[in-house]
Design a protein around this motif. Structure first.
Motif, PDB file in Angstrom:
ATOM      1  N   LYS A 159       0.796  -1.227   0.000  1.00  0.00           N
ATOM      2  CA  LYS A 159       0.000   0.000   0.000  1.00  0.00           C
ATOM      3  C   LYS A 159       0.833   1.286   0.000  1.00  0.00           C
ATOM      4  N   ARG A 207       1.380   4.358  -4.914  1.00  0.00           N
ATOM      5  CA  ARG A 207       1.314   5.665  -5.575  1.00  0.00           C
ATOM      6  C   ARG A 207       2.622   6.002  -6.296  1.00  0.00           C
ATOM      7  N   ARG A 225      -4.402   0.900 -11.698  1.00  0.00           N
ATOM      8  CA  ARG A 225      -4.945   2.052 -10.979  1.00  0.00           C
ATOM      9  C   ARG A 225      -6.357   1.755 -10.474  1.00  0.00           C
ATOM     10  N   HIS A 246      -6.073  -0.611  -7.536  1.00  0.00           N
ATOM     11  CA  HIS A 246      -5.571   0.093  -6.350  1.00  0.00           C
ATOM     12  C   HIS A 246      -6.684   0.891  -5.674  1.00  0.00           C
ATOM     13  N   THR A 247      -7.423   1.690  -6.468  1.00  0.00           N
ATOM     14  CA  THR A 247      -8.479   2.528  -5.875  1.00  0.00           C
ATOM     15  C   THR A 247      -9.653   1.684  -5.387  1.00  0.00           C
ATOM     16  N   GLU A 271      -8.560   0.349  -2.066  1.00  0.00           N
ATOM     17  CA  GLU A 271      -8.446   1.412  -1.070  1.00  0.00           C
ATOM     18  C   GLU A 271      -9.806   1.874  -0.576  1.00  0.00           C
ATOM     19  N   GLU A 299      -8.888  10.837  -8.863  1.00  0.00           N
ATOM     20  CA  GLU A 299      -9.750  11.133  -7.718  1.00  0.00           C
ATOM     21  C   GLU A 299     -10.593  12.372  -7.959  1.00  0.00           C
TER      22      GLU A 299
END
Length: 346
Positions: free
Chosen positions: A95, A99, A284, A287-288, A291, A309
């Motif tokens: 984590k 980014r 991506r 990942h989002t 999260e 975002e």
């Protein structure tokens, strides 16, 4: 508001992670292809480095080799991330790094795009390198006894035979240089003396070409001396005897050969770039989506994934503000250091 928002459940997240694992390992193979293309082009350029006037032409293969290696490393790591994403305990250690890793992927894609554009646009530097190298190669053709140049005759002859070309721009380039070594000239001959005296630089110039310029498709034996003297040969007209010699210059032939190679490699690199963009976009979203899981203890809960975002203008504005803050913090630190040094100096 998030850009290109997509809803995910547990099943879709698992499928996305598995698909991205396969996609990233295919991207590793694609990076290997780019590396191999760069290596092949470098070897091809090295083969004829003696007729290349500068080293700028190696920018393209070096860039392909570099981005190929980086692509293999980055996507192999992405495959590991996607594999560990199915296990929350393993994914937790990735984590903090995702980014910066995604930022590195974006930089890699920019490098891939630049490498593809170099393949498609650097024709001019290659042409100038060939023009300079071939001009020097023709001038050193006769220096078979000079260390460092004794191989040039063989190089030029093999080049003209392999690529079916003659001279730099054409066979008349041989008329302007002395390509026969003084070692093989009879200076007691009146013809040799007259030709040397008639030239300001004292060179032995003839309207002839090396044997490697001869076209084997010609129906008559090759005529390589007194090419512009119609009376020296029976039933001969130098303006119509196109089959006697190769009429194309080696610069145009080599430029066409290398340009076709580089255009093909540029197209393949663009396809790899599109493949990498797809893999990074999927990572991506994964990942989002992970999260934004509202309840980590409930693996079946819904989550949302997005590409950005915020909207593109808001993201760009936030990026500029972060750069300004970074610059101000560096300035404050520099002023603080100067203030600390002032009392010490007093």
């Amino acid at each position: 508001m998030a850009l290109l928002k997509v809803s995910f459940d547990q099943k879709r997240r698992v499928k996305l992670a598995q698909g991205l694992w396969l996609l990233n390992w295919l991207a590793v193979l694609a990076g290997t292809v780019v590396f191999g293309l760069g290596l092949f082009l470098k070897v091809e350029l090295r083969k004829r480095s003696d007729v290349m006037g500068n080293s700028e032409s190696h920018l393209v293969p070096n860039s392909l080799i570099g981005v190929g290696v980086l692509s293999c490393v980055v996507h192999a790591l992405a495959g590991k991330v996607c594999y560990d994403a199915l296990d929350p305990a393993k994914y937790a250690k990735w984590k903090p790094w995702l980014r910066p890793y995604l930022a590195a992927c974006v930089l890699l894609q920019a490098a891939l795009l630049l490498a593809a554009l170099c393949c498609l646009l650097l024709r001019g530097s290659l042409e100038s390198a060939l023009a300079l190298g071939l001009r020097q190669g023709l001038r050193f053709y006769r220096d078979t006894d000079t260390p460092g140049r004794c191989y040039m005759k063989k190089t030029i002859d093999l080049l003209q035979i392999e690529f079916r070309c003659c001279g730099n721009n054409g066979f008349r380039d041989w008329f302007e240089i002395q390509w026969i070594s003084n070692r093989y000239l009879d200076f007691s001959s009146k013809e040799v003396k007259d030709r040397i005296k008639s030239n300001v630089d004292g060179r032995y110039l003839v309207d002839g070409v090396p044997f490697s310029c001869c076209n084997p498709n010609s129906p008559r034996p090759c005529i390589q001396y007194q090419l512009t003297n119609n009376s020296a040969h029976y039933s001969y007209d130098h303006q119509t005897e196109e089959l006697n010699l190769w009429v194309r210059g080696c610069r145009a032939v080599l430029l066409g050969y290398y340009s076709s190679l580089m255009n093909s490699m540029g197209a393949v690199t663009l396809l790899v770039w599109l493949f990498d963009v797809t893999a990074t976009t999927g990572l991506r979203y994964l990942h989002t989506a992970l999260e934004s899981v509202s309840n980590p203890e409930d693996p079946e809960c819904q989550s949302e994934g997005w590409l950005l975002e915020r909207s593109v203008p808001e993201t760009w504005k936030a990026f500029l503000e972060s750069l300004k803050k970074l610059g101000k913090s560096n300035q404050v630190e520099a002023e603080g250091a100067d203030a600390e040094q002032a009392p010490e100096a007093g």
